[in-house]
Each structure stands twice: as structure tokens, then as C-alpha cells.
Design a protein around this motif. Structure first.
Motif, PDB file in Angstrom:
ATOM      1  N   GLY A  32       0.816  -1.207   0.000  1.00 37.29           N
ATOM      2  CA  GLY A  32       0.000   0.000   0.000  1.00 37.29           C
ATOM      3  C   GLY A  32       0.847   1.252   0.000  1.00 37.29           C
ATOM      4  O   GLY A  32       2.080   1.203  -0.066  1.00 37.29           O
ATOM      5  N   PHE A  33       0.153   2.384   0.095  1.00 33.45           N
ATOM      6  CA  PHE A  33       0.783   3.693  -0.064  1.00 33.45           C
ATOM      7  C   PHE A  33       0.805   4.457   1.256  1.00 33.45           C
ATOM      8  O   PHE A  33      -0.203   4.522   1.960  1.00 33.45           O
ATOM      9  N   ALA A  34       1.968   5.025   1.555  1.00 28.61           N
ATOM     10  CA  ALA A  34       2.106   5.919   2.705  1.00 28.61           C
ATOM     11  C   ALA A  34       2.547   7.279   2.197  1.00 28.61           C
ATOM     12  O   ALA A  34       3.389   7.373   1.302  1.00 28.61           O
ATOM     13  N   CYS A  35       1.958   8.302   2.746  1.00 26.75           N
ATOM     14  CA  CYS A  35       2.260   9.666   2.306  1.00 26.75           C
ATOM     15  C   CYS A  35       2.909  10.446   3.442  1.00 26.75           C
ATOM     16  O   CYS A  35       2.414  10.438   4.567  1.00 26.75           O
ATOM     17  N   PHE A  36       4.028  11.100   3.166  1.00 26.84           N
ATOM     18  CA  PHE A  36       4.657  11.981   4.147  1.00 26.84           C
ATOM     19  C   PHE A  36       4.201  13.409   3.890  1.00 26.84           C
ATOM     20  O   PHE A  36       4.335  13.914   2.774  1.00 26.84           O
ATOM     21  N   VAL A  37       3.645  14.038   4.924  1.00 23.47           N
ATOM     22  CA  VAL A  37       3.215  15.422   4.806  1.00 23.47           C
ATOM     23  C   VAL A  37       3.920  16.241   5.876  1.00 23.47           C
ATOM     24  O   VAL A  37       4.499  15.708   6.820  1.00 23.47           O
ATOM     25  N   GLY A  38       3.840  17.539   5.726  1.00 28.69           N
ATOM     26  CA  GLY A  38       4.493  18.426   6.678  1.00 28.69           C
ATOM     27  C   GLY A  38       4.771  19.742   5.994  1.00 28.69           C
ATOM     28  O   GLY A  38       4.711  19.834   4.768  1.00 28.69           O
ATOM     29  N   ARG A  39       5.105  20.721   6.795  1.00 28.39           N
ATOM     30  CA  ARG A  39       5.395  22.006   6.157  1.00 28.39           C
ATOM     31  C   ARG A  39       6.721  21.902   5.397  1.00 28.39           C
ATOM     32  O   ARG A  39       7.473  20.945   5.585  1.00 28.39           O
ATOM     33  N   ALA A  42      10.574  19.991   6.255  1.00 24.66           N
ATOM     34  CA  ALA A  42      10.402  19.193   7.479  1.00 24.66           C
ATOM     35  C   ALA A  42      11.162  17.877   7.414  1.00 24.66           C
ATOM     36  O   ALA A  42      11.100  17.083   8.350  1.00 24.66           O
ATOM     37  N   GLY A  43      11.863  17.630   6.303  1.00 26.90           N
ATOM     38  CA  GLY A  43      12.671  16.420   6.199  1.00 26.90           C
ATOM     39  C   GLY A  43      11.993  15.265   5.484  1.00 26.90           C
ATOM     40  O   GLY A  43      12.435  14.124   5.580  1.00 26.90           O
ATOM     41  N   LYS A  44      10.931  15.552   4.725  1.00 26.15           N
ATOM     42  CA  LYS A  44      10.160  14.488   4.077  1.00 26.15           C
ATOM     43  C   LYS A  44      10.967  13.767   2.989  1.00 26.15           C
ATOM     44  O   LYS A  44      10.972  12.541   2.913  1.00 26.15           O
ATOM     45  N   PRO A  87       4.743  17.850  -2.071  1.00 25.02           N
ATOM     46  CA  PRO A  87       5.224  19.192  -1.717  1.00 25.02           C
ATOM     47  C   PRO A  87       4.757  19.558  -0.309  1.00 25.02           C
ATOM     48  O   PRO A  87       3.788  19.001   0.192  1.00 25.02           O
ATOM     49  N   GLY A  88       5.442  20.478   0.334  1.00 23.44           N
ATOM     50  CA  GLY A  88       5.001  20.944   1.645  1.00 23.44           C
ATOM     51  C   GLY A  88       3.726  21.766   1.514  1.00 23.44           C
ATOM     52  O   GLY A  88       3.641  22.660   0.681  1.00 23.44           O
ATOM     53  N   LEU A  89       2.725  21.442   2.330  1.00 21.38           N
ATOM     54  CA  LEU A  89       1.483  22.222   2.316  1.00 21.38           C
ATOM     55  C   LEU A  89       1.757  23.600   2.923  1.00 21.38           C
ATOM     56  O   LEU A  89       2.378  23.708   3.977  1.00 21.38           O
ATOM     57  N   HIS A  90       1.312  24.651   2.247  1.00 18.01           N
ATOM     58  CA  HIS A  90       1.622  26.010   2.695  1.00 18.01           C
ATOM     59  C   HIS A  90       0.520  26.953   2.213  1.00 18.01           C
ATOM     60  O   HIS A  90      -0.320  26.584   1.396  1.00 18.01           O
ATOM     61  N   LYS A  91       0.540  28.166   2.734  1.00 14.30           N
ATOM     62  CA  LYS A  91      -0.420  29.177   2.265  1.00 14.30           C
ATOM     63  C   LYS A  91       0.119  29.748   0.943  1.00 14.30           C
ATOM     64  O   LYS A  91       1.138  30.428   0.929  1.00 14.30           O
ATOM     65  N   PRO A  92      -0.569  29.459  -0.166  1.00 10.50           N
ATOM     66  CA  PRO A  92       0.009  29.777  -1.476  1.00 10.50           C
ATOM     67  C   PRO A  92      -0.026  31.258  -1.804  1.00 10.50           C
ATOM     68  O   PRO A  92      -0.952  31.977  -1.443  1.00 10.50           O
ATOM     69  N   VAL A 111      -4.156   7.626  -0.182  1.00 10.12           N
ATOM     70  CA  VAL A 111      -3.160   6.763   0.469  1.00 10.12           C
ATOM     71  C   VAL A 111      -3.780   5.942   1.600  1.00 10.12           C
ATOM     72  O   VAL A 111      -4.897   6.204   2.046  1.00 10.12           O
ATOM     73  N   ASP A 112      -3.018   4.935   2.072  1.00  8.00           N
ATOM     74  CA  ASP A 112      -3.484   4.047   3.143  1.00  8.00           C
ATOM     75  C   ASP A 112      -3.067   4.532   4.525  1.00  8.00           C
ATOM     76  O   ASP A 112      -3.701   4.183   5.526  1.00  8.00           O
ATOM     77  N   VAL A 113      -2.008   5.317   4.605  1.00  6.63           N
ATOM     78  CA  VAL A 113      -1.548   5.846   5.887  1.00  6.63           C
ATOM     79  C   VAL A 113      -0.827   7.169   5.634  1.00  6.63           C
ATOM     80  O   VAL A 113      -0.181   7.344   4.602  1.00  6.63           O
ATOM     81  N   ILE A 114      -0.978   8.106   6.565  1.00  4.19           N
ATOM     82  CA  ILE A 114      -0.339   9.428   6.442  1.00  4.19           C
ATOM     83  C   ILE A 114       0.705   9.589   7.543  1.00  4.19           C
ATOM     84  O   ILE A 114       0.404   9.376   8.717  1.00  4.19           O
ATOM     85  N   GLY A 115       1.910   9.950   7.152  1.00  2.00           N
ATOM     86  CA  GLY A 115       2.964  10.269   8.116  1.00  2.00           C
ATOM     87  C   GLY A 115       3.143  11.776   8.190  1.00  2.00           C
ATOM     88  O   GLY A 115       3.458  12.418   7.184  1.00  2.00           O
ATOM     89  N   PHE A 116       2.893  12.356   9.358  1.00  2.00           N
ATOM     90  CA  PHE A 116       2.997  13.809   9.557  1.00  2.00           C
ATOM     91  C   PHE A 116       4.383  14.114  10.133  1.00  2.00           C
ATOM     92  O   PHE A 116       4.682  13.742  11.260  1.00  2.00           O
ATOM     93  N   CYS A 117       5.223  14.753   9.331  1.00  2.50           N
ATOM     94  CA  CYS A 117       6.609  15.025   9.717  1.00  2.50           C
ATOM     95  C   CYS A 117       6.718  16.368  10.438  1.00  2.50           C
ATOM     96  O   CYS A 117       6.325  17.406   9.899  1.00  2.50           O
ATOM     97  N   LEU A 118       7.269  16.328  11.651  1.00  4.66           N
ATOM     98  CA  LEU A 118       7.500  17.544  12.439  1.00  4.66           C
ATOM     99  C   LEU A 118       8.957  17.528  12.915  1.00  4.66           C
ATOM    100  O   LEU A 118       9.369  16.593  13.606  1.00  4.66           O
ATOM    101  N   PRO A 119       9.747  18.537  12.556  1.00  4.63           N
ATOM    102  CA  PRO A 119      11.156  18.543  12.955  1.00  4.63           C
ATOM    103  C   PRO A 119      11.326  18.667  14.472  1.00  4.63           C
ATOM    104  O   PRO A 119      10.619  19.444  15.118  1.00  4.63           O
ATOM    105  N   ALA A 120      12.263  17.902  15.010  1.00  6.90           N
ATOM    106  CA  ALA A 120      12.518  17.927  16.452  1.00  6.90           C
ATOM    107  C   ALA A 120      13.130  19.253  16.894  1.00  6.90           C
ATOM    108  O   ALA A 120      12.980  19.663  18.051  1.00  6.90           O
ATOM    109  N   ASN A 121      13.816  19.932  15.964  1.00  4.04           N
ATOM    110  CA  ASN A 121      14.563  21.136  16.337  1.00  4.04           C
ATOM    111  C   ASN A 121      13.768  22.435  16.164  1.00  4.04           C
ATOM    112  O   ASN A 121      14.313  23.520  16.283  1.00  4.04           O
ATOM    113  N   GLU A 122      12.470  22.321  15.863  1.00  2.00           N
ATOM    114  CA  GLU A 122      11.644  23.525  15.720  1.00  2.00           C
ATOM    115  C   GLU A 122      10.325  23.310  16.456  1.00  2.00           C
ATOM    116  O   GLU A 122       9.664  22.289  16.259  1.00  2.00           O
TER     117      GLU A 122
END
Length: 330
Positions: A32-39, A42-44, A87-92, A111-122
């Protein structure tokens, strides 16, 4: 809060039993499909490359580097995990920005699962909350919170970020299937992340042949590698203005079989004549550096010697012009 490290108990210990049932069935093949999202930034893309074990997505310290959904394919004996890097979701601010956001939302729905990427250093900011609120509206798809760039922080800062992510989920009524700290650059917990994503995929046969690492066309990947090289060391306003189109990829004729050469002709498009000098550099030195750097990456990708011919062209205000966007593949 369920935070994953290598010494954690198996996912099957969850109270609702859903993940437990998924793990019991892992003996059957899953795909299946996994999608990485984040601003942006974020390291996707770096995470996608680390999971696949080879570069399939371009990376940069500039935000908004990714413009195409890149499918990286992770092969396991019991599973095939197909990673969609958006692409990073943002205010266009431009038509291009609006189209990139449309790509993200369309991908989320498929997709079957979404991975939400958040940087540890921010710390969690407005951009993260903007995405989290959108994710809260997607009820059925499992969501995994992935804390990226853990190599850049100490254990105290990481613990604070994990707590903040847990609280964010509670505030917005998001149930995280997992919260996983990783470092793609240090290769920490990358395999564990794959182990946790796979049980969330549906049972089924492999969707791609063994050995395939991406379904991106070669010309698109070559163009992205050239754009990655062009992005390095330029002024802040330029990255969004660069697009690359590979016009031609042809084997050089009359070459002996043991000494092939691939001719690649590509155009680097910018929006204004004043930007040309930034890309080309004094006496053409910068463009030459872009060519040398990207040629090495392209040869590694394609496994053949390459002659790379680059030209810089102006496509006026292409990010705002529907005709130009279509011409450049958006």
C-alpha cells in the motif's frame, strides 16, 4: 501517548486491538501507499530516500523543494511500502503554490496511511497547526506522527517535542497510530518506522516489480537532479523561480558498445532576465558547477556516462501563468 523506540513493546499491545490484528496478519503479504506530509523543509524527502536506501527525491535546505509526488518503493519479504513524497502544504502566494497544495490534498485522499513530519529542532508553529487541522478532517486514514531531525537536539528537547505533538493530537481530536522519533541522516529508527507503517497497509500482492525503487520517469528524475544542483547557494528569492525541463535524452550514435554515452539536453527556466546572471555566474562558472554536480548524480542514477548540455532561458512569470505552468509540467 505511544512513543516508539527500538526497545518499545510491539504495536499489538494497543488497547483497541486494531494494530494487534494487523500485526497478527503480517504473515500475509501487505502492499500500500504511505504519504509523508508536513510544512516545507520538514525532512520528508530525506526520510523517503533513507527508507528506500537510494536517492529518489531531491533534497535541499530551501523550503518548497519538492514539486512532484515521488513514489519511493520499499521492498520487504512480507510487504511493499510505496512512499509518496508530496510538496510541503503552505499558504500559497502564486498559481503554482495553489496547484502544489491541490497535489497534496489529492494524494491524502488516495493513500493508506499518512505520516505527519515535524522537525525535532523547531517548536510546533502556525504552519504545523494549519496542516494538523486539515489532517483532523480526514477521519478514516491512520495517521503517524514522525519527529524528524532528532540528531539535531538533546534528549530533553526531544521529550518536550514528543509531549507537544501528543497534546496537538488531543486538541484537534487526532488519534496518532504511532509517534516515532527518527533521524534520516543518522539512520536512527528508520527501519523501525517502516516496521510500524507496514501493519497499517492493506493485505495484497506487490504492486511494483522487485527491484523497482520509484515509478518516476527518468526524464523527470534527471530534471529534478539538475534543479537540485541549481538550487544550491542561490539567493533566497530564486528557488521558487527555477524549473528544469529535459528536452532530449538520446544515446550518442557511433559509440562502441563498451563505451556508451548518453546526450542530455536540458533547459533551466527562470522568471526574469535579471535572474539569468545568478544561475550562470561570472564567466559561466556557476552554470558549469551545476552541470558537473548534476552530471555525477545523473550518471549514478542511470549507470551510464553522460554528456549534459544546459541552457538558461527566461519564461516570464511562469509561476503565475497557466500556459507556462502546463508547458513546464505543472
Amino acid at each position: 501517548m505511544s512513543v516508539r523506540s527500538q526497545s518499545s513493546e510491539p504495536s499489538g499491545s494497543s488497547e483497541d486491538g486494531g494494530t494487534s490484528r494487523a500485526l497478527e496478519a503480517v504473515g500475509d503479504h501487505r502492499a500500500g501507499f504511505a504519504c509523508f506530509v508536513g510544512r516545507p523543509n520538514a525532512g520528508k524527502s530525506t526520510l523517503t530516500n533513507a527508507l528506500v536506501g537510494q536517492k529518489v527525491a531531491i533534497t535541499s535546505n530551501r523550503p518548497q523543494t519538492t514539486r512532484h509526488t515521488v513514489r519511493g518503493i520499499v521492498h520487504r519479504p512480507d510487504a511493499q511500502l510505496i512512499l509518496v513524497d508530496t510538496p510541503g502544504l503552505h499558504k500559497p502566494r502564486t498559481l503554482l503554490g495553489e496547484r502544489l497544495n491541490d497535489v497534496v490534498r489529492t494524494t491524502w485522499a488516495e493513500v493508506d496511511v499518512i505520516g505527519f513530519c515535524l522537525p525535532a529542532n523547531e517548536k510546533i508553529g502556525p504552519g504545523d497547526r494549519f496542516i494538523a487541522k486539515e489532517l483532523a478532517g480526514i477521519k478514516k486514514t491512520p495517521k503517524v506522527a514522525i519527529v524528524t531531525k532528532t540528531d539535531l537536539v538533546d534528549s530533553k528537547t526531544l521529550a518536550e517535542q514528543l509531549i507537544a505533538i501528543d497534546q496537538l493530537g488531543r486538541e484537534l481530536d487526532i488519534t496518532w497510530a504511532e509517534i516515532v522519533p527518527v533521524s534520516a541522516t543518522a539512520n536512527k529508527q528508520v527501519d523501525l518506522l517502516a516496521d510500524l507503517l507496514i501493519p497499517l497497509l492493506p493485505e495484497g500482492p506487490a504492486l511494483y516489480p522487485e527491484g523497482d525503487l520509484t515509478d518516476e520517469p527518468e526524464q523527470v528524475m534527471v530534471a529534478e537532479l539538475i534543479r537540485e544542483a541549481a538550487l544550491e547557494g542561490v539567493r533566497d528569492e530564486l528557488p521558487h523561480s527555477i524549473a528544469v525541463v529535459v528536452e532530449e535524452m538520446l544515446p550518442r550514435e557511433d559509440r562502441p558498445a563498451d563505451k556508451p554515452l548518453l546526450d542530455i539536453h536540458a533547459n533551466v527556466f527562470i522568471e526574469r532576465p535579471s535572474q539569468k546572471g545568478i544561475i550562470i555566474g561570472p564567466k559561466g562558472r556557476r552554470l558549469k558547477e551545476v552541470g558537473i554536480k548534476s552530471r555525477k548524480q545523473i550518471e549514478a542514477l542511470l549507470g551510464t556516462p553522460v554528456f549534459l548540455d544546459l541552457h538558461v532561458k527566461v519564461a516570464k512569470d511562469w509561476q503565475r501563468d497557466p500556459k507556462q505552468l502546463r508547458r513546464l509540467g505543472f
